[in-house]
Design an enzyme around this catalytic site. Structure first.
Site, PDB file in Angstrom:
ATOM      1  N   GLY A  48       1.018  -1.248  -0.029  1.00 19.90           N
ATOM      2  CA  GLY A  48      -0.164  -0.312  -0.024  1.00 19.90           C
ATOM      3  C   GLY A  48       0.924   0.994   0.229  1.00 19.90           C
ATOM      4  O   GLY A  48       0.416   2.239  -0.626  1.00 19.90           O
ATOM      5  N   CYS A  96       3.969  -9.198   2.047  1.00 17.33           N
ATOM      6  CA  CYS A  96       4.210  -9.792   0.808  1.00 17.33           C
ATOM      7  C   CYS A  96       5.380  -9.868   0.293  1.00 17.33           C
ATOM      8  O   CYS A  96       5.058 -11.461  -0.157  1.00 17.33           O
ATOM      9  CB  CYS A  96       3.222  -8.370  -0.028  1.00 17.33           C
ATOM     10  SG  CYS A  96       2.569  -9.792  -1.848  1.00 17.33           S
ATOM     11  N   CYS A  99       2.931 -13.232   0.783  1.00 15.25           N
ATOM     12  CA  CYS A  99       2.627 -13.786  -0.880  1.00 15.25           C
ATOM     13  C   CYS A  99       3.995 -14.731  -1.234  1.00 15.25           C
ATOM     14  O   CYS A  99       3.376 -15.356  -2.025  1.00 15.25           O
ATOM     15  CB  CYS A  99       1.511 -12.960  -1.030  1.00 15.25           C
ATOM     16  SG  CYS A  99       0.545 -11.802  -0.148  1.00 15.25           S
ATOM     17  N   LYS A 115       5.770 -16.950   0.402  1.00 15.91           N
ATOM     18  CA  LYS A 115       4.613 -18.660   0.465  1.00 15.91           C
ATOM     19  C   LYS A 115       4.431 -19.348  -0.786  1.00 15.91           C
ATOM     20  O   LYS A 115       4.704 -20.414  -0.802  1.00 15.91           O
ATOM     21  CB  LYS A 115       3.950 -17.551   0.731  1.00 15.91           C
ATOM     22  CG  LYS A 115       2.685 -19.141   1.912  1.00 15.91           C
ATOM     23  CD  LYS A 115       1.725 -19.608   0.655  1.00 15.91           C
ATOM     24  CE  LYS A 115       0.691 -18.124   0.391  1.00 15.91           C
ATOM     25  NZ  LYS A 115      -0.089 -17.323   0.868  1.00 15.91           N
ATOM     26  N   ALA A 163      10.049   4.960  11.454  1.00 17.00           N
ATOM     27  CA  ALA A 163       9.590   6.270  11.921  1.00 17.00           C
ATOM     28  C   ALA A 163       9.478   6.605  12.495  1.00 17.00           C
ATOM     29  O   ALA A 163       7.962   5.044  12.651  1.00 17.00           O
ATOM     30  CB  ALA A 163       8.933   7.080  11.103  1.00 17.00           C
ATOM     31  N   TYR A 209      -5.769 -19.096   7.489  1.00 18.80           N
ATOM     32  CA  TYR A 209      -5.446 -18.750   6.724  1.00 18.80           C
ATOM     33  C   TYR A 209      -3.837 -19.929   6.504  1.00 18.80           C
ATOM     34  O   TYR A 209      -3.395 -20.437   5.289  1.00 18.80           O
ATOM     35  CB  TYR A 209      -5.078 -17.453   5.865  1.00 18.80           C
ATOM     36  CG  TYR A 209      -6.351 -16.540   4.890  1.00 18.80           C
ATOM     37  CD1 TYR A 209      -5.888 -17.025   3.397  1.00 18.80           C
ATOM     38  CD2 TYR A 209      -6.797 -16.650   5.839  1.00 18.80           C
ATOM     39  CE1 TYR A 209      -6.990 -15.993   2.816  1.00 18.80           C
ATOM     40  CE2 TYR A 209      -8.185 -15.901   5.488  1.00 18.80           C
ATOM     41  CZ  TYR A 209      -7.813 -15.394   3.944  1.00 18.80           C
ATOM     42  OH  TYR A 209      -8.654 -15.060   3.193  1.00 18.80           O
ATOM     43  N   GLU A 241      -2.109 -23.404   4.849  1.00 20.52           N
ATOM     44  CA  GLU A 241      -1.357 -23.023   3.791  1.00 20.52           C
ATOM     45  C   GLU A 241       0.383 -24.179   4.370  1.00 20.52           C
ATOM     46  O   GLU A 241       0.821 -24.298   3.310  1.00 20.52           O
ATOM     47  CB  GLU A 241      -0.778 -21.285   3.053  1.00 20.52           C
ATOM     48  CG  GLU A 241      -2.449 -20.607   2.529  1.00 20.52           C
ATOM     49  CD  GLU A 241      -1.905 -19.196   2.841  1.00 20.52           C
ATOM     50  OE1 GLU A 241      -2.392 -19.157   1.693  1.00 20.52           O
ATOM     51  OE2 GLU A 241      -1.215 -18.891   2.671  1.00 20.52           O
ATOM     52  N   ARG A 247      -7.956 -25.336  17.789  1.00 20.73           N
ATOM     53  CA  ARG A 247      -9.082 -25.044  18.655  1.00 20.73           C
ATOM     54  C   ARG A 247     -10.434 -25.017  18.364  1.00 20.73           C
ATOM     55  O   ARG A 247     -10.995 -25.122  19.394  1.00 20.73           O
ATOM     56  CB  ARG A 247      -8.550 -23.595  19.650  1.00 20.73           C
ATOM     57  CG  ARG A 247      -9.072 -22.309  18.774  1.00 20.73           C
ATOM     58  CD  ARG A 247      -8.620 -21.279  19.601  1.00 20.73           C
ATOM     59  NE  ARG A 247      -8.899 -19.792  18.916  1.00 20.73           N
ATOM     60  CZ  ARG A 247      -9.308 -19.007  19.237  1.00 20.73           C
ATOM     61  NH1 ARG A 247      -9.140 -18.149  20.437  1.00 20.73           N
ATOM     62  NH2 ARG A 247      -9.412 -17.786  18.753  1.00 20.73           N
ATOM     63  N   GLY A 279      -2.461 -16.005  14.858  1.00 23.26           N
ATOM     64  CA  GLY A 279      -3.412 -14.178  13.958  1.00 23.26           C
ATOM     65  C   GLY A 279      -2.299 -13.221  13.907  1.00 23.26           C
ATOM     66  O   GLY A 279      -0.740 -13.578  13.892  1.00 23.26           O
ATOM     67  N   ASP A 305      -3.217  -3.914   5.791  1.00 27.83           N
ATOM     68  CA  ASP A 305      -3.118  -3.879   7.249  1.00 27.83           C
ATOM     69  C   ASP A 305      -3.913  -3.454   8.299  1.00 27.83           C
ATOM     70  O   ASP A 305      -3.835  -3.692   9.322  1.00 27.83           O
ATOM     71  CB  ASP A 305      -2.036  -5.811   6.999  1.00 27.83           C
ATOM     72  CG  ASP A 305      -2.499  -6.593   5.931  1.00 27.83           C
ATOM     73  OD1 ASP A 305      -3.485  -6.054   5.139  1.00 27.83           O
ATOM     74  OD2 ASP A 305      -1.298  -7.101   6.317  1.00 27.83           O
ATOM     75  N   THR A 325      -3.175  -8.373   0.028  1.00 33.22           N
ATOM     76  CA  THR A 325      -2.420  -6.855  -0.508  1.00 33.22           C
ATOM     77  C   THR A 325      -3.117  -6.345  -2.292  1.00 33.22           C
ATOM     78  O   THR A 325      -2.472  -5.349  -1.674  1.00 33.22           O
ATOM     79  CB  THR A 325      -0.834  -7.736  -1.571  1.00 33.22           C
ATOM     80  OG1 THR A 325       0.002  -8.591  -0.062  1.00 33.22           O
ATOM     81  CG2 THR A 325      -0.357  -7.179  -1.941  1.00 33.22           C
ATOM     82  N   ALA A 357      -7.888 -15.952  -1.995  1.00 30.93           N
ATOM     83  CA  ALA A 357      -7.554 -17.429  -2.360  1.00 30.93           C
ATOM     84  C   ALA A 357      -6.739 -17.905  -1.031  1.00 30.93           C
ATOM     85  O   ALA A 357      -6.286 -17.093  -0.171  1.00 30.93           O
ATOM     86  CB  ALA A 357      -6.591 -17.711  -3.279  1.00 30.93           C
ATOM     87  N   HIS A 405     -14.030 -27.500 -23.046  1.00 35.06           N
ATOM     88  CA  HIS A 405     -13.543 -28.406 -22.642  1.00 35.06           C
ATOM     89  C   HIS A 405     -13.214 -28.841 -23.088  1.00 35.06           C
ATOM     90  O   HIS A 405     -12.698 -28.871 -24.210  1.00 35.06           O
ATOM     91  CB  HIS A 405     -14.833 -29.380 -23.414  1.00 35.06           C
ATOM     92  CG  HIS A 405     -15.715 -31.181 -22.849  1.00 35.06           C
ATOM     93  ND1 HIS A 405     -15.929 -30.812 -21.634  1.00 35.06           N
ATOM     94  CD2 HIS A 405     -15.285 -31.586 -23.426  1.00 35.06           C
ATOM     95  CE1 HIS A 405     -15.115 -32.242 -21.462  1.00 35.06           C
ATOM     96  NE2 HIS A 405     -15.928 -32.871 -22.699  1.00 35.06           N
ATOM     97  N   GLU A 451     -15.574 -25.386 -16.745  1.00 40.78           N
ATOM     98  CA  GLU A 451     -16.288 -25.621 -17.284  1.00 40.78           C
ATOM     99  C   GLU A 451     -17.691 -25.954 -16.312  1.00 40.78           C
ATOM    100  O   GLU A 451     -19.020 -25.739 -16.454  1.00 40.78           O
ATOM    101  CB  GLU A 451     -16.252 -26.501 -18.410  1.00 40.78           C
ATOM    102  CG  GLU A 451     -16.138 -28.336 -17.724  1.00 40.78           C
ATOM    103  CD  GLU A 451     -16.309 -29.242 -19.806  1.00 40.78           C
ATOM    104  OE1 GLU A 451     -17.009 -28.939 -20.068  1.00 40.78           O
ATOM    105  OE2 GLU A 451     -14.861 -29.954 -19.010  1.00 40.78           O
TER     106      GLU A 451
END
Ligand code: NDP
Length: 460
Positions: free
Chosen positions: A16, A43, A48, A51, A115, A179, A183, A200, A263, A304, A312, A342, A438, A443
């Protein structure tokens, strides 16, 4: 020109902050950016990007096994953690360099130090002791992993540490059902570590559609992950044979490595926000309005650190909207609805819009649900047991699609496309009018039939 050193000072060179800093600098604004770690933020440096490389790394193991069903014989495939780890770090450093260059090339000053606020227009750069002033300040410091204060917590690691592990653990215990826990459990199980995931609650991925949560439980089991539900750790002890983790149900687990994936929290504790009159919530998240403006009118916050939707691309959009609002006289409030995302389990989850449970609670009988489950073609010859699950949630007689939930190969790629349809408020009839490609997994999304138990099921 104002009397301040900068028109904009950005704290944090993550997704950001860099987007906002670059866009403002391109408008000719005098921009300063401070970053205490590598530019690129969570990220790029410890999230991200590295990972996803680990996920790709783990997927190769499956691909090698699957190839045998297609006639390939692969002798003695082995995996070397240090090769993957070091290749990833090389790429992370390259990308981080690009982030610095983007800022500098556009004329922004990048300070590679921390800063802290002195007041609403003044920041102290902690290492050099320098003070800078700015008319507008953007807080984009992100978040960091959080873990409960347990006895022996110093023996555990968090996700930031994963990318620097000296060796691949033989045994790993992952605490959490979100997440990051899901992952990394998939990654390390795929790389050959014996993984136990302890949560938990009773169903992984709290907040997701209930059937997705069940599917993810099944795929973790198929990946060889030992799932333990309804337990929380109470103590971690280091012994000669490894770590022993005690749980609140009296059980104990022996392991080589404990990953606390419990978390993340906004990183405002040492930013001095109170000196600037910026309000934070009890979790430390900077409180902002729809335009990312804080309680102090010249200070904004994106990403965040605001704990809105911690992804991200969201931080990037919020950063861009901030620049439109503040420097282009064009107030833009980023729309946080229907953001596709995702979870990179193996195979992954792709989600956009409402879960069935949320939809039924909000719209009751006006909800219709379509689902399917199948074994993708590629897995049949491979003897791979992973399946695909798809769910489309619609509302009203016009059957506007308000949620799509995918679990299985390519779900992360598919959901990006489906997200367009949801954002455009297309209907089930629009999906059905779209001719299939197909043979593909995707599909199935345009040929879904209503779930028979639809009318009677309320899934939480
Ligand atoms: P999550 O909130 O997803 O998961 C945290 C997990 O820790 C939950 O299962 C939670 O349980 C559990 N937990 C919390 N406190 C305790 C405790 N005291 N003892 C035991 N367990 C506890 O956080 P993550 O850190 O995994 O991810 C943070 C955010 O980062 C995500 O929400 C997402 O926005 C973003 N992210 C996105 C990714 C992606 O887009 N693919 C990947 C990684 C992160 P419970 O569910 O019961 O609260």
């Amino acid at each position: 020109m104002s009397d301040y050193d900068y028109d904009l000072f950005v704290i944090g060179a993550g997704s950001g902050g860099v987007r906002a800093g670059r866009l403002a600098a391109q408008l000719g604004k005098r921009v300063g950016v401070a970053e205490e770690s590598l530019p690129g933020g969570t990220c790029v440096v410890r999230g991200c990007v590295p990972k996803k490389f680990l996920v790709y790394g783990a997927d190769f193991g499956d691909a090698i096994r699957d190839a045998e069903g297609y006639g390939w014989s692969v002798d003695a495939a082995t995996f070397e953690w240090s090769v993957l780890r070091d290749s990833i770090q090389k790429e992370v450093n390259r990308l981080s360099g690009i982030y610095s260059t983007i800022l500098e090339k556009n004329g922004a000053d990048l300070f590679r130090e921390r800063a802290e606020f002195v007041d609403a227009h003044t920041l102290r750069l902690v290492e050099s002791g320098k003070t800078v002033t700015a008319e507008t300040i953007l807080i984009a410091v992100g978040g960091s992993p959080w873990a409960p204060d347990l006895k022996g917590i110093q023996h555990t690691i968090v996700s930031d540490d994963i990318f620097h592990l000296p060796e691949q653990p033989k045994r790993m215990l992952i605490i959490g059902g979100g997440y990051i826990a899901c992952e990394f459990a998939g990654v390390f199980a795929g790389l050959g570590t014996d993984v136990i995931q302890a949560y938990r609650g009773g169903r992984l991925l709290n907040g997701f559609d209930a059937e997705v949560r069940d599917e993810v439980g099944h795929l973790q089991l198929r990946n060889g992950i030992d799932l333990r539900f309804n337990i929380s750790p109470t103590e971690i002890r280091r012994t000669e044979g490894g770590l022993i983790v005690s749980f609140d149900d009296g059980s104990k687990i022996g392991t080589d490595c404990v990953l606390m994936a419990t978390g993340r929290r906004p990183k405002t504790d040492t930013l001095g926000v109170e000196a600037a009159g910026v309000k934070v919530d009890p979790n430390g998240a900077v409180q902002v309005d729809a335009y990312s403006r804080t309680s102090q009118p010249n200070i904004y916050a994106v990403g965040d650190v605001t704990n809105r939707v911690n992804l991200t691309p969201v931080a990037i959009r919020e950063g861009a909207a901030f620049v439109e609002t503040v420097f282009k006289d064009n107030p833009v409030a980023f729309d946080h609805d229907d953001i596709a995302s995702a979870v990179f389990t193996r195979p992954p989850v792709g989600v956009c819009g409402m879960s069935e449970g949320d939809a039924r609670r909000k719209y009751g009988d006006a909800v219709t649900v379509y689902t399917t489950q199948f074994r993708p073609m590629k897995n049949i010859l491979a003897g791979n047991e992973h399946r695909c699950f798809m769910k489309v949630v619609t509302k009203g007689e016009e059957e506007t699609v308000i949620g799509v939930h995918l679990v299985g190969d390519d779900s992360a790629e598919m959901i990006q496309m489906v997200g367009i349809a949801i954002k455009a408020k297309l209907t089930k009839a629009d999906f059905d009018a779209t001719c299939a490609v197909h043979p593909t997994i995707a599909e199935e999304i345009v040929t879904l039939k209503p779930r028979e138990i639809n009318k009677t099921t309320v899934v939480t």
